[in-house]
Scaffold this motif. Structure first.
Motif, mmCIF file in Angstrom:
data_model
loop_
_atom_site.group_PDB
_atom_site.id
_atom_site.type_symbol
_atom_site.label_atom_id
_atom_site.label_comp_id
_atom_site.label_asym_id
_atom_site.label_seq_id
_atom_site.Cartn_x
_atom_site.Cartn_y
_atom_site.Cartn_z
ATOM 1 N N GLN A 231 2.104 1.914 -3.386
ATOM 2 C CA GLN A 231 0.978 2.306 -4.235
ATOM 3 C C GLN A 231 0.639 3.766 -4.049
ATOM 4 O O GLN A 231 0.398 4.495 -4.993
ATOM 5 N N GLN B 104 -5.207 3.616 5.099
ATOM 6 C CA GLN B 104 -4.025 3.291 4.329
ATOM 7 C C GLN B 104 -3.463 1.927 4.739
ATOM 8 O O GLN B 104 -2.656 1.342 4.047
ATOM 9 N N TYR C 1 -3.875 -0.305 -6.962
ATOM 10 C CA TYR C 1 -3.197 0.678 -7.798
ATOM 11 C C TYR C 1 -3.361 0.303 -9.268
ATOM 12 O O TYR C 1 -3.244 -0.859 -9.637
ATOM 13 N N ARG D 99 17.537 -2.935 7.846
ATOM 14 C CA ARG D 99 17.529 -1.716 7.051
ATOM 15 C C ARG D 99 18.935 -1.462 6.536
ATOM 16 O O ARG D 99 19.889 -1.403 7.305
ATOM 17 N N TRP E 287 -1.788 1.552 7.543
ATOM 18 C CA TRP E 287 -0.519 1.787 8.225
ATOM 19 C C TRP E 287 -0.621 1.470 9.713
ATOM 20 O O TRP E 287 0.363 1.202 10.362
ATOM 21 N N ASP F 231 9.732 0.628 3.213
ATOM 22 C CA ASP F 231 10.349 0.366 4.504
ATOM 23 C C ASP F 231 9.431 -0.435 5.428
ATOM 24 O O ASP F 231 9.877 -1.305 6.154
ATOM 25 N N THR F 232 8.162 -0.108 5.372
ATOM 26 C CA THR F 232 7.223 -0.810 6.231
ATOM 27 C C THR F 232 7.120 -2.264 5.818
ATOM 28 O O THR F 232 7.126 -3.170 6.649
ATOM 29 N N GLN G 88 4.856 5.415 6.324
ATOM 30 C CA GLN G 88 4.543 4.434 7.342
ATOM 31 C C GLN G 88 5.761 4.169 8.210
ATOM 32 O O GLN G 88 5.655 3.928 9.405
ATOM 33 N N GLU G 89 6.893 4.261 7.564
ATOM 34 C CA GLU G 89 8.141 3.990 8.260
ATOM 35 C C GLU G 89 8.332 4.937 9.442
ATOM 36 O O GLU G 89 8.819 4.559 10.495
ATOM 37 N N ALA H 92 0.807 -1.222 0.000
ATOM 38 C CA ALA H 92 0.000 0.000 0.000
ATOM 39 C C ALA H 92 0.839 1.271 0.000
ATOM 40 O O ALA H 92 0.537 2.241 -0.700
ATOM 41 N N GLU H 93 1.903 1.266 0.777
ATOM 42 C CA GLU H 93 2.694 2.481 0.908
ATOM 43 C C GLU H 93 3.308 2.888 -0.442
ATOM 44 O O GLU H 93 3.325 4.059 -0.808
ATOM 45 N N ARG I 110 10.043 -3.956 7.020
ATOM 46 C CA ARG I 110 9.994 -4.210 8.448
ATOM 47 C C ARG I 110 9.067 -5.387 8.739
ATOM 48 O O ARG I 110 9.387 -6.265 9.522
ATOM 49 N N ASP I 111 7.922 -5.397 8.036
ATOM 50 C CA ASP I 111 6.992 -6.504 8.233
ATOM 51 C C ASP I 111 7.625 -7.834 7.849
ATOM 52 O O ASP I 111 7.285 -8.876 8.386
ATOM 53 N N PRO J 288 -7.382 -2.128 1.042
ATOM 54 C CA PRO J 288 -7.160 -0.779 0.505
ATOM 55 C C PRO J 288 -7.307 -0.762 -1.009
ATOM 56 O O PRO J 288 -7.018 -1.761 -1.678
#
Lengths: 670, 397, 328, 259
Positions: free
Chosen positions: B101, C244, D190, B337, C246, B327-328, C217-218, B98-99, B331-332, D187
């Motif tokens: 996107q 979102q 895209y 990093r 997040w 990044d998220t 989100q980070e 999502a991020e 992390r997931d 969500p």
């Protein structure tokens, strides 16, 4: 053929088994040829190059009074000489022969469109016949061969070639750039796959060279000028001063001991900087000649003159040490030259990510050879720069090899020497040894067996090249951790190592391009000297009388270098024993009356064969040097340069005949 | 475009010459987290298993750092050709986090991945003490078009760099101007993630804007825009010379040197951005390894130290190829990093300043510094900020 | 002259805060118009609830089993019958999640004037005036309604609930349920509580609440670090971040999320859309940080800082590290 | 199963929204219209239904700037049909009432079991589009939905709604039904730009002109203005460090942090 004689041409279409007949309609080609102007007889035959095929031509020459022969077959590279001999043996000038290549140029390249290929072959034959009508008789020149031989390079290949020739009673000049002969082989400890002691098998040969009455050995020297051509080269050699008269020095080495510098403090070139030497030194204990060298860069007597010169005092031979010694440029006359200039190893600074030069744990394979060598800086003990014994050692294959970014080719010896090093390190230190390889290439006698043995000894083989090297501690002075993709496990491996050995590939010498100019030969893109034919003339070059041996031609191992050196010596011997050599008739000539002396041609000649004769200022072409490339012919503004076998009339008629056919057949000649 | 299509081109055909040496995987900073690391991907592509690669998500972990491509002995174009093609296929399955996107959508909508208003793009200019010409307000010929880029325009930390850059330009007497609110994303993330349609649209839009003005050369704030200019824009007929700002200032060093009077007494290391060196492949002329180092060494009082990974072998900040917005996801997925690895190396090298010249990096590395708790050990500065500081900073203009 | 009606919003049978807020609003309006204020009660058993609406002058009630849960179809049919039988001057309906859409259904069915999104409602003579807040608080409007009855939809949080919490017996006018309730097509099935696997932000003393200003989100990590520096604190957020994906829905403050009343509400990069404000405005201390000095959130905050939160958060963390967290 | 998604173009709140002082109207030149966010969720929910049941998804919007792009994007994401209702009018914040009438008329001509739209738009002064439409058509309406599960067999749908505070309620309704979507179950997806362009080139968006609907607005927007800023808060000023320091002191006074 006498002047004004009508051409009587015989045309022979070869089947070449199915190579030609499988595609072209050879029968119809023979019939077609029979209808061409001046053709008296035309035939097709299964193998024209066979004895019955040759006899067929001789018979026709006799029976039909042929004065021109055209054979439509394979490439002139293969059989032009064969059919020229046939003509000569039947009493026709061998240069009244014309070859038409319908195999490579028609049958092979157009195998998928047979009809059109046959049309094209017709065109080629028609052009060949037209050209044949204009051929002129040519007489080949002969040159005498000077019996002395120059061998350049004193590695194992140069040594072997020099000894073979000298043993055959020929005078040999052996010129070596370094202060001693022996080359890279002298740096090795053991040789693969038999693990013979390199010194044990090399030093007797070195000594033999040093003592041989037929060999003049010039070390610390290089060739600076080569004039003349096959049979009579005049070679200028630069002999650098070693500040010792070689004829006087007895090799007692007292001068070294007495040097004002008590400790060896100069990085030894022979030990690749791992060991130290004094300003006066011998490269290694078995050096040949056993004569010391004063290094002009570090010897203060040479450099500044301000030294108490204890060496001179201690020297037992009056005048042996001579700080006034100057460069000398002796000239020698030789008939043939053997180049055995060897190789250099790939410089891993070009791949900085392996950390060579940055992390002390990283070595090149050649450095490790010195560490393993009993006469090396550590006396054959494998110890690291920090004095410790390694417990984990990695050896990365293919450094600088098989890589579009550096050298594309496989260096051929690295897999084997890398396994040899693995074996020796394991034997001497008991360390865990990891060989990182892409493919193991072991295609030689006893090679696969050696691979087998090393694996059994417990050396780890990881199929995957190291992609990154990081230091274990921030100062970079300790171990390094290598990352590799173990492609057989399908898993990344990160292995900490005390010692990382880079199995560097082999490269042409840095000055290969200058050397090739000096000797008028060619080099490949990579800098290796190009042989005349990879299979049929592997030690010849395109310059007559200049032969190749060893790694200057391509990377190879010791047996292959020795074998090639023998072959080069044999080629030289063959020329010497013949006493004279026939020159190729395909050379350019100047019509003196038409030459304006404009000098356009002189710098263009790639073989330096053209000079201006001093009296009238006209161009003169040395036919022994001319290779018949035709550049001067094309460039001459006054049209005063011609070329045997490629006269204007011949070429124009050939082209005209070809064009006729294209006009008539449409796309036939394409 | 699929694999068969790729194989029609010589660059694509080189795929078939892979010798599976594994250097690509061995050098890949994300290898440990990929189900299929680069070497396997090539093998799978050769075997026609492209769908498995697409579904694996391995491609999301590629940060387009060019390490594999730069070291590949067969010069297979993994980073800039094959991987974007594979990722382009990921859009079909909806496997884009999502991020990322949102970043693409924001680029589509606002011409920047931060989702900020186009009208705010040049708000930072108001804070500049030196004049910054905006072409829409003052058209007419200019020597240098400065492509400010998104992070320097919007991100507070990037704005500080932009302001320092403007001061340096001003001090050097350069004739420069910016596009202001007409500027749009140059297309980096789109191109390297395989969002080719968006890249194409951005290029077309940017070229339309460029054509309105008269400038002789372009300077980019960062590495990524430079990379895209160098590799993608010429194909659209854009041939104006483009330089990254460190290259341009590097050329001006003789003029700048006398102005560098204030001592900057720090031990500084420099992180080579992937997009100013490695990515240029064999064209060493366009690699910018030397200029930033020369600039840093020209600063009085500054001591330069090198990290373990540098030049062609530098690590990646992890922001390329869409990584900036993954990044998220990383992390997931329990991934390390990359920016933290770089900061650790910088500290290990004894540096107290990590100098950068990539628009993504200031914020990425500052983040990493905080996460590692290295606040007191090291700070992140753009090369231009250090130069500006040495030249007296804001007080001296 | 007709009455001012206020529709009681009920959640699981109890009037919500919003009901009382609207009664407060309705009282002012009724005074201006000099008319009585009445509460409209739609439920299964009106008698039980009516006394809690004692602030009104009277209650207009309809009882039917289908009215127990805020089933929009049932409620709109019920309301229409009441409007037909006893048309008021104004009908105030609060915008809760349970009632969203109801004003439109009612006004749309009868062609009545409707002003929605209102923060307040007043009378200018005979005209009813609302002031809707548009575009997440970026624009305010003034809207006048003609004719009547006028339906006004009022945002939660606009009026104080406290004055209206009056318990007394009030006259109740019962209206018979319409036939139409029997033929309704929408049926309430069940409540579904969200699984509580996450922290309960309604019980935190400190909420570090983040909005779009967090940018990626980070960066949420930075907010989490900050929250770690307080006792009994958690990170919450405005709706966009949750949509979102997040942050989990359990962290959402606002109308569709949680209503919270922590001791400290730190609104970071939240502009302050009315939907969000309603969920947090009762917090003891509100501190807002935003780059935009005109952000509506500053209107509700006790302390405001104009700054980029990505710059500000680390600085704040630095200062907080020098202090000990308070034992809650 | 026929699902209709009504998308509304609204001013992008991420961009500046200005009021023209002279006219008291929104400054058209600075307005950037984008599809309303909850409408995008409505589309996503419809696409999820399509993927589960094979329903057709028809997306409708009006010919405001950006409306065409919204439809291409919807097609690129997987919508079956796209309709552009031509009105030839610029954006105005008070238009939902009229829009509901237009769509009610339009829906007479297109099959619809489910009509999905965003629960509440930021410009719904006159009420929500979905509810007004349901009132026009006499259809049931469920709002703040977070999941819609239609069942073709029973011709009904189960709709989960979000009541806030972690509470949800589930309704069942006969079809056809109008649903106001709060958030889709996943969500919004895209749409790659190439596919948007392909949708544009495919000419699959159809323009429909709806006859003018007589509409007498019962409310009048008298004025628009920007809210007065920051009257409530005590503003802390200075460098971020100073402000952070001051704030922590204030928090300490209130015993929110320790000494």
């Amino acid at each position: 053929m006498k002047e004004g004689e009508t051409p009587r041409i015989g045309v022979y279409v070869c089947h070449c088994g199915l190579n030609i007949a499988g595609v072209l309609s050879v029968k119809s080609l023979a019939e077609y040829a029979g209808r061409l102007p001046n053709v008296v007889v035309s035939r097709d035959y299964k193998y024209m190059c066979s004895d019955p095929g040759q006899e067929l031509i001789r018979q026709d020459i006799r029976e039909h009074g042929l004065n021109r022969v055209v054979v439509a077959a394979c490439s002139p590279f293969l059989h032009e000489e064969t059919f020229r001999r046939v003509c000569a043996s039947a009493g026709v000038n061998p240069y009244f022969y014309q070859m038409v290549n319908i195999r490579e140029h028609a049958a092979w390249v157009h195998s998928h469109e047979k009809e059109k290929a046959t049309r094209k072959a017709e065109d080629l034959i028609r052009a060949g016949v037209a050209r044949a009508a204009k051929l002129e008789p040519v007489v080949r020149q002969r040159v005498p061969i000077h019996p002395a031989v120059l061998v350049v390079g004193g590695g194992i290949a140069g040594i072997q070639a020099a000894l073979t020739l000298a043993d055959a009673g020929k005078k040999v000049y052996l010129v070596e750039r370094e202060p001693t002969i022996g080359g890279h082989m002298a740096q090795f400890d053991k040789t693969f796959p038999t693990l013979d002691c390199a010194a044990c098998i090399l030093t007797p040969k070195m000594t033999a060279v040093g003592n041989h009455p037929n060999i003049t050995l010039w070390t610390y020297s290089d060739v600076v000028k080569v004039d003349g051509s096959v049979g009579h080269f005049t070679v200028t050699v630069r002999r650098r001063p070693r500040y010792v008269h070689e004829d006087l020095c007895i090799g007692c080495l007292l001068c070294i001991e007495s040097c004002i510098y008590p400790d060896a403090r100069v990085a030894s070139e022979f030990d690749l900087g791992l060991g130290k030497r004094k300003p006066v030194y011998i490269p290694f204990p078995q050096a040949v000649p056993m004569k010391v060298v004063f290094d002009p860069e570090t010897c203060i007597a040479v450099k500044t003159g301000k030294c108490t010169r204890p060496c001179v005092d201690v020297c037992g031979v009056e005048g042996a040490i001579d700080f006034e010694q100057k460069e000398e440029f002796p000239q020698i006359e030789v008939g043939t030259i053997i180049l055995a200039t060897g190789f250099k190893t790939f410089d891993p600074h070009r791949l900085p990510f392996y950390g060579y030069g940055r992390y002390p744990a990283v070595y090149t394979s050649l450095e490790v050879e010195r560490l393993l060598n009993a006469s090396g800086p550590t006396g054959g003990e494998v110890v690291l720069r920090n004095g410790k014994k390694p417990e984990a050692v990695g050896i990365v294959h293919c450094i600088g090899s098989r890589d579009e970014n550096t050298n594309r080719y496989c260096s051929r010896v690295c897999c084997m020497y890398a396994m040899k090093i693995a074996h020796l390190i394991r034997e001497r230190t008991g360390a865990e040894v990891y060989n990182f390889y892409i493919d193991i290439r072991a295609p030689g006698k006893g090679f696969e067996e050696f691979y087998d043995r090393v694996q059994e000894e417990g050396v780890h083989f990881i199929r995957g090249k190291v992609g990154d090297v990081t230091p274990e501690t921030p100062d970079g002075k300790g171990r390094v951790v290598v990352s590799a993709d173990d492609t057989l496990l399908g898993r990344a491996r990160k292995i900490p190592l005390d010692m990382l050995v880079l199995a560097v590939g082999l490269e042409a010498q840095a000055d290969a391009n200058e050397v090739r100019r000096l000797f008028n030969i060619t080099c490949s893109e990579e800098g290796f000297f190009v042989e005349r034919h990879p299979k049929l003339a592997p030690v010849n070059t395109f310059t007559d009388g200049v032969f190749l041996a060893g790694c200057c031609q391509s990377p190879k191992d010791i047996p292959d270098s020795v074998a090639q050196a023998g072959a080069a010596a044999a080629e030289a011997l063959a020329l010497i024993d013949r006493g004279e050599m026939e020159l190729s008739p395909n050379f350019a000539y100047v019509s003196a009356e038409e030459c304006s002396g404009c000098k356009t041609c002189v710098p263009l000649c790639p073989y330096s064969a053209i000079t201006l004769e001093p009296e009238h200022g006209k161009a003169v072409i040395n036919q022994a040097l001319c290779k018949g490339c035709g550049v001067c012919v094309a460039a001459c503004p006054s049209g005063s340069i011609g070329q045997h076998l490629f006269e204007d009339a011949q070429i124009f008629d050939e082209i005209e005949a070809l064009i006729q056919g294209v006009a008539a057949n449409g796309e036939g000649a394409r | 475009m699929d694999l068969d299509h790729v194989l029609l081109y010589p660059e694509g055909k080189s795929l078939l010459t892979c010798i599976q040496c594994g250097v690509c995987s061995a050098t890949c900073p994300q290898e440990a987290f990929m189900e299929y690391p680069p070497r396997k991907i090539v093998a799978m592509l050769k075997a026609g298993l492209i769908d498995e690669v697409v579904q694996s998500g391995s491609m999301l972990k590629c940060v387009s750092c060019y390490s594999c491509q730069a070291k590949c002995p067969r010069q297979i174009r993994l980073t800039d050709l094959l991987f974007p093609l594979i990722r382009g296929r990921m859009f079909e399955g909806g496997g884009i986090p999502a991020e990322l996107q949102k970043a693409f959508l924001d680029v589509q909508r606002y011409g920047n991945p931060l989702g900020r208003s186009t009208s705010e793009r040049s708000d930072w200019v108001a804070r500049s003490k030196v004049p910054i010409r905006i072409l829409a307000d003052r058209p007419g010929p200019v020597d240098l078009l400065w492509n400010v880029e998104c992070y320097p325009s919007y991100h507070p930390r990037g704005q500080a760099v932009a302001l320092a850059t403007a001061r340096l330009f001003h001090r050097l007497g350069l004739d420069f101007a910016i596009l202001g609110s007409e500027e749009r994303c140059i297309g980096d993330c789109a191109g390297y993630f395989g969002e080719f349609g968006l890249l194409d649209a951005l290029i077309e839009q940017n070229l339309t804007t460029f054509r309105k003005y008269d400038f002789r050369r372009v300077v980019t704030s960062g590495a990524h825009a430079f990379n895209v200019f160098a590799h993608h824009y010429p194909g659209y007929g854009f041939t104006t010379p483009v330089e990254p700002v460190v290259g341009l200032i590097g050329e001006e060093l003789p003029k700048l040197r006398p102005m560098l009077k204030t001592s900057v007494p720090h031990k500084v290391t420099y992180h080579d951005p992937c997009c100013l060196g490695r990515c240029m492949g064999a064209s060493a002329l366009r690699c910018y390894f030397a200029p930033p180092r020369k600039l840093l060494e020209a600063i009085p009082g500054l001591k330069y130290v090198e990290m373990a990974h540098h030049h062609e072998n530098s690590l990646c900040c992890g922001g390329g190829g869409g990584g900036m917005w993954l990044d998220t996801y990383y992390r997931d997925q329990g991934m390390d990093r990359l920016s933290e690895r770089v900061v650790k190396e910088a500290v290990a090298a004894g540096a107290d300043v990590l100098a950068v010249t990539c628009d993504y990096e200031v914020s990425r590395f500052e983040d990493a510094v905080k996460v590692l708790g290295y606040d007191r050990k090291i700070v992140v500065r753009d090369v231009l900020e250090l130069l500006d500081e040495s030249a007296g900073g804001e007080a001296a203009v | 002259m007709a009455d001012v009606y206020v529709l009681a919003d009920l959640e699981r049978g109890r009037p919500t805060d919003l009901t009382f807020e609207l009664l407060t609003a309705g009282r002012a309006l009724a005074s201006d118009l000099h008319v009585p204020l009445k509460a409209v009660l739609l439920t299964n058993e009106a008698g039980l609830i009516a006394p809690s609406l004692g602030f009104a002058d009277g209650v207009v009630a309809m009882s039917h089993s289908s009215l127990e849960h805020r089933n929009l179809e049932a409620w709109s049919r019920a309301l229409l019958k009441i409007l037909d039988e006893k048309p008021p001057k104004v009908l105030l309906i609060g915008i809760s999640n349970g009632l969203l859409g109801l004003p439109s259904l009612v006004a749309g069915a009868r062609g009545l004037p409707l002003i929605s999104l209102c923060r307040s409602v007043t009378a200018h003579g005979e005209e009813i005036v609302g002031d809707p807040v548009l575009f997440g608080g970026k624009i305010e409007a003034e809207v006048h309604a003609k004719g009547g009855p006028v339906v006004v939809a009022v945002r939660p949080g606009s009026y104080s609930a406290e004055p209206a919490r009056v318990q007394r017996t009030v006259p109740v006018e019962n209206v018979e349920p319409p036939e139409a309730l029997e033929t309704r097509r929408v049926h309430f099935k069940r409540y579904a509580d969200l699984e509580q696997t996450d922290v309960d932000i309604t019980h935190c003393d400190v909420l570090i609440s983040i909005g779009r200003g967090i940018q990626s989100q980070e960066n949420i990590r930075i907010a989490e670090e900050l929250s770690g520096l307080f006792r009994n604190a958690a990170v919450s957020s405005s709706r966009p971040l949750v949509d979102q994906g997040w942050l989990p829905r359990t962290r959402q403050v606002g109308r569709s999320g949680m209503t919270v009343k922590p001791r400290l509400y730190l609104a970071l990069g939240i502009s302050g859309a009315p939907e969000h404000i309603e969920g947090m405005k009762s917090s003891e201390t509100i501190v807002a940080v935003n780059t935009d000095p005109k952000a509506p959130v500053f209107e509700y905050a006790h302390y405001g800082v104009v700054a980029d939160i990505l710059t500000f958060m680390p600085r704040l963390a630095e200062q907080l590290r020098k202090r000990k967290p308070v034992v809650a | 199963m026929d699902v209709v998604v009504l998308m509304k173009m609204v001013p992008d709140a991420a961009q500046k929204i200005e009021v023209d002082a002279a006219s008291g109207q929104l400054k058209a030149s600075t307005l950037n219209l984008i599809p309303f966010e909850s409408d995008e969720h409505a589309l996503e929910e419809a696409l999820l239904i399509k993927e589960r049941t094979g329903a057709t998804v028809t997306v409708v919007t009006t010919d405001l700037p950006g409306g065409d792009v919204a439809l291409w994007t919807a097609l690129a994401k997987g919508a079956t049909h796209a309709l552009l209702v031509t009105r030839g009018r610029p954006y105005e914040p008070r238009s939902t009432g009229e829009l509901a009438r237009i769509y009610a008329k339009l829906l007479e001509t297109i099959p619809h079991d489910l009509v999905l739209t965003g629960a509440q738009a930021p410009d719904d002064v006159e009420g929500e589009l979905g509810a007004l439409l349901a009132a026009q058509l006499g259809l049931p309406y469920i709002s703040v939905a977070v999941a819609v599960r239609p069942d073709e067999g029973t011709h009904s749908a189960e709709v989960t709604t979000e009541l806030g505070g972690g509470l949800r309620s589930v309704y069942e309704s006969a079809l056809p039904l109008v649903v106001g979507i709060q958030t889709s179950e996943t969500p919004p997806r895209y749409a790659p730009f190439l596919q948007i362009r392909a949708a544009q080139r495919s000419k699959r968006t159809r323009s429909v002109a709806v006859e003018p609907v007589p509409f007498d607005p019962k409310v009048e927007v008298v004025a628009l203005h920007k809210p007065v800023a920051g009257k409530g808060a005590t503003m802390l000023e200075g460098s971020p460090e100073e402000v952070a320091g001051r704030l922590v002191e204030i928090l300490a006074e209130k015993e929110l942090v320790g000494g």
